[in-house]
Scaffold this active site. Structure first.
Site, PDB file in Angstrom:
ATOM      1  N   LYS A 170       0.825  -1.214   0.000  1.00  0.00           N
ATOM      2  CA  LYS A 170       0.000   0.000   0.000  1.00  0.00           C
ATOM      3  C   LYS A 170       0.857   1.262   0.000  1.00  0.00           C
ATOM      4  CE  LYS A 170      -2.029  -1.034   3.867  1.00  0.00           C
ATOM      5  NZ  LYS A 170      -1.294  -2.282   4.151  1.00  0.00           N
ATOM      6  N   ARG A 172      -9.604   1.522   8.712  1.00  0.00           N
ATOM      7  CA  ARG A 172      -9.090   0.214   9.075  1.00  0.00           C
ATOM      8  C   ARG A 172     -10.167  -0.644   9.705  1.00  0.00           C
ATOM      9  NH1 ARG A 172      -3.521   0.610   8.587  1.00  0.00           N
ATOM     10  NH2 ARG A 172      -2.405  -1.027   9.567  1.00  0.00           N
ATOM     11  N   ARG A 183      11.706  -6.060   4.525  1.00  0.00           N
ATOM     12  CA  ARG A 183      11.577  -4.590   4.426  1.00  0.00           C
ATOM     13  C   ARG A 183      12.616  -3.885   5.302  1.00  0.00           C
ATOM     14  NH1 ARG A 183       5.877  -1.878   5.347  1.00  0.00           N
ATOM     15  NH2 ARG A 183       5.956  -2.970   7.356  1.00  0.00           N
ATOM     16  N   ARG A 241      11.310  -2.105  10.849  1.00  0.00           N
ATOM     17  CA  ARG A 241      10.194  -1.626  11.681  1.00  0.00           C
ATOM     18  C   ARG A 241       9.969  -2.576  12.846  1.00  0.00           C
ATOM     19  NH1 ARG A 241       5.143   0.135   7.970  1.00  0.00           N
ATOM     20  NH2 ARG A 241       4.022  -1.029   9.573  1.00  0.00           N
ATOM     21  N   ARG A 300      -0.754  -8.999  13.198  1.00  0.00           N
ATOM     22  CA  ARG A 300      -1.305  -7.946  12.315  1.00  0.00           C
ATOM     23  C   ARG A 300      -2.190  -8.558  11.233  1.00  0.00           C
ATOM     24  NH1 ARG A 300       4.070  -5.430  10.554  1.00  0.00           N
ATOM     25  NH2 ARG A 300       2.854  -4.167   9.098  1.00  0.00           N
TER      26      ARG A 300
HETATM   27  P1  AP5 Z   1       4.882  -1.611   1.768  1.00  0.00           P
HETATM   28  O1  AP5 Z   1       4.507  -0.757   0.618  1.00  0.00           O
HETATM   29  O2  AP5 Z   1       5.670  -1.010   2.870  1.00  0.00           O
HETATM   30  O3  AP5 Z   1       3.554  -2.373   2.325  1.00  0.00           O
HETATM   31  P2  AP5 Z   1       2.321  -1.815   3.110  1.00  0.00           P
HETATM   32  O4  AP5 Z   1       1.091  -2.450   2.527  1.00  0.00           O
HETATM   33  O5  AP5 Z   1       2.350  -0.340   3.215  1.00  0.00           O
HETATM   34  O6  AP5 Z   1       2.605  -2.511   4.519  1.00  0.00           O
HETATM   35  P3  AP5 Z   1       2.534  -1.910   5.980  1.00  0.00           P
HETATM   36  O7  AP5 Z   1       3.271  -2.877   6.868  1.00  0.00           O
HETATM   37  O8  AP5 Z   1       2.956  -0.487   6.023  1.00  0.00           O
HETATM   38  O9  AP5 Z   1       1.018  -2.022   6.253  1.00  0.00           O
HETATM   39  P4  AP5 Z   1       0.294  -1.946   7.565  1.00  0.00           P
HETATM   40  O10 AP5 Z   1      -1.091  -1.716   7.101  1.00  0.00           O
HETATM   41  O11 AP5 Z   1       0.477  -3.111   8.451  1.00  0.00           O
HETATM   42  O12 AP5 Z   1       1.052  -0.778   8.371  1.00  0.00           O
HETATM   43  P5  AP5 Z   1       0.691   0.717   8.711  1.00  0.00           P
HETATM   44  O13 AP5 Z   1       1.927   1.501   8.697  1.00  0.00           O
HETATM   45  O14 AP5 Z   1      -0.473   1.187   7.924  1.00  0.00           O
HETATM   46  O15 AP5 Z   1       5.677  -2.885   1.186  1.00  0.00           O
HETATM   47  C1  AP5 Z   1       6.184  -3.893   2.053  1.00  0.00           C
HETATM   48  C2  AP5 Z   1       7.544  -4.382   1.528  1.00  0.00           C
HETATM   49  O16 AP5 Z   1       7.348  -5.026   0.273  1.00  0.00           O
HETATM   50  C3  AP5 Z   1       8.577  -3.262   1.279  1.00  0.00           C
HETATM   51  O17 AP5 Z   1       9.843  -3.742   1.615  1.00  0.00           O
HETATM   52  C4  AP5 Z   1       8.479  -3.024  -0.243  1.00  0.00           C
HETATM   53  O18 AP5 Z   1       9.719  -2.591  -0.768  1.00  0.00           O
HETATM   54  C5  AP5 Z   1       8.101  -4.402  -0.761  1.00  0.00           C
HETATM   55  N1  AP5 Z   1       7.246  -4.359  -1.948  1.00  0.00           N
HETATM   56  C6  AP5 Z   1       6.224  -3.501  -2.214  1.00  0.00           C
HETATM   57  N2  AP5 Z   1       5.646  -3.779  -3.393  1.00  0.00           N
HETATM   58  C7  AP5 Z   1       6.315  -4.873  -3.901  1.00  0.00           C
HETATM   59  C8  AP5 Z   1       6.192  -5.638  -5.095  1.00  0.00           C
HETATM   60  N3  AP5 Z   1       5.257  -5.356  -6.025  1.00  0.00           N
HETATM   61  N4  AP5 Z   1       7.042  -6.676  -5.265  1.00  0.00           N
HETATM   62  C9  AP5 Z   1       7.976  -6.976  -4.337  1.00  0.00           C
HETATM   63  N5  AP5 Z   1       8.146  -6.286  -3.198  1.00  0.00           N
HETATM   64  C10 AP5 Z   1       7.323  -5.237  -2.974  1.00  0.00           C
HETATM   65  O19 AP5 Z   1       0.193   0.567  10.214  1.00  0.00           O
HETATM   66  C11 AP5 Z   1       1.083   0.248  11.257  1.00  0.00           C
HETATM   67  C12 AP5 Z   1       0.373   0.308  12.597  1.00  0.00           C
HETATM   68  O20 AP5 Z   1      -0.096   1.649  12.838  1.00  0.00           O
HETATM   69  C13 AP5 Z   1      -0.900  -0.559  12.722  1.00  0.00           C
HETATM   70  O21 AP5 Z   1      -0.601  -1.883  13.086  1.00  0.00           O
HETATM   71  C14 AP5 Z   1      -1.659   0.197  13.806  1.00  0.00           C
HETATM   72  O22 AP5 Z   1      -1.134  -0.055  15.072  1.00  0.00           O
HETATM   73  C15 AP5 Z   1      -1.368   1.653  13.462  1.00  0.00           C
HETATM   74  N6  AP5 Z   1      -2.361   2.217  12.521  1.00  0.00           N
HETATM   75  C16 AP5 Z   1      -2.140   2.714  11.275  1.00  0.00           C
HETATM   76  N7  AP5 Z   1      -3.285   3.145  10.716  1.00  0.00           N
HETATM   77  C17 AP5 Z   1      -4.256   2.923  11.641  1.00  0.00           C
HETATM   78  C18 AP5 Z   1      -5.658   3.134  11.643  1.00  0.00           C
HETATM   79  N8  AP5 Z   1      -6.294   3.663  10.607  1.00  0.00           N
HETATM   80  N9  AP5 Z   1      -6.354   2.788  12.755  1.00  0.00           N
HETATM   81  C19 AP5 Z   1      -5.737   2.251  13.830  1.00  0.00           C
HETATM   82  N10 AP5 Z   1      -4.414   2.001  13.878  1.00  0.00           N
HETATM   83  C20 AP5 Z   1      -3.679   2.333  12.796  1.00  0.00           C
HETATM   84 MG    MG Z   2       2.630   1.033   4.767  1.00  0.00          MG
END
Ligand code: AP5
Ligand code: MG
Length: 211
Positions: free
Chosen positions: A13, A88, A127, A155, A166
């Site tokens: 994402k 979410r 990552r 991370r 997660r």
């Molecule tokens: P990446 O693009 O980083 O993936 P992502 O989908 O963004 O994964 P996240 O771990 O950031 O998602 P998340 O939803 O768990 O975390 P968030 O920060 O939102 O890609 C991942 C890896 O793959 C990278 O190394 C990249 O290079 C590689 N990659 C990408 N595309 C590729 C491809 N096509 N081929 C190969 N490799 C590829 O949330 C974190 C925490 O914050 C949550 O757990 C929660 O505690 C809190 N939080 C955030 N938002 C909320 C909310 N709305 N409500 C409540 N809590 C929240």
């Molecule tokens: Mg992300």
């Protein structure tokens, strides 16, 4: 264009949000990034969010919704935005609808990125993030020049046990959003497997934007 991205942790994402937002000339608003910036800055918001993030749990809705409402009220988000990681759960989705309604705006598309558990585990375990630039790498798929550079970190929620949790939280609390947006006729779904550029092409086609 007002767009939200939905998909499991590690689906890509954040990677796609960066590219798509730039192409469309709209701000990318990532709740995870905003929380992480607050955690590293030691703000009261960061102190509240940290324990939930480290446990792989969602930060409570009242904290998250207020933070998003403030961000969407800023000038740059008036004519469009791309939300990454919000909403979410269905409660957050309803709040987003209310925020937009009050501003006489509507959401255009909820774009779902699908990926198997095996693939997201592979993506999250490799990552690495640059402390100085925030750029996100992958040890195998998008390797940094020096994988041992002290500028790179993993991370804290990318530990295997936390990733597993997660994914459970995603299935229980976030996946119901798919039905919510399907019922509104706003859901578009794409396969997130393949090269980053291929996924971007699919995303732009799905949302009806020029490639
Ligand atoms: P990446 O693009 O980083 O993936 P992502 O989908 O963004 O994964 P996240 O771990 O950031 O998602 P998340 O939803 O768990 O975390 P968030 O920060 O939102 O890609 C991942 C890896 O793959 C990278 O190394 C990249 O290079 C590689 N990659 C990408 N595309 C590729 C491809 N096509 N081929 C190969 N490799 C590829 O949330 C974190 C925490 O914050 C949550 O757990 C929660 O505690 C809190 N939080 C955030 N938002 C909320 C909310 N709305 N409500 C409540 N809590 C929240
Ligand atoms: Mg992300």
């Amino acid at each position: 264009m007002r767009l939200v991205l939905v998909g499991p942790p590690g689906a890509g994402k954040g990677t796609q949000a960066e590219i798509i937002a730039e192409r469309l000339g709209i701000p990318k608003i990532s709740t995870g990034d905003i929380f992480r910036a607050n955690v590293s800055g030691g703000t009261p918001l960061g102190l509240k969010a940290k324990e939930y993030m480290d446990a792989g749990e969602l930060v409570p809705d009242e904290v998250t919704n207020d933070m998003v409402a403030d961000r969407l009220a800023q000038d740059d988000a008036k004519d469009g935005f791309l939300l990454d990681g919000y909403p979410r759960n269905t409660e957050q989705a309803k709040v987003l609808d209310r925020i937009l309604d009050e501003a006489d705006a509507t959401l255009d598309v909820a774009l779902e990125l699908t990926a198997s558990d095996d693939e997201v585990v592979r993506r999250l375990s490799g990552r690495r993030v640059s402390k100085s630039t925030g750029k996100v790498y992958h040890l195998e798929f998008d390797p940094p020049a020096d994988p041992d550079s002290p500028d790179l970190y993993q991370r804290s929620d990318d530990k295997p046990e936390t990733v597993k949790h997660r994914l459970e939280v995603y299935a229980e609390q976030t996946a119901p959003l798919i039905g919510f947006y399907e019922a509104q006729g706003k859901l578009k779904r794409i396969d997130a497997l393949g090269e980053v550029a291929e996924v971007t092409e699919r995303a732009l086609a799905a949302i009806g934007a020029p490639a």
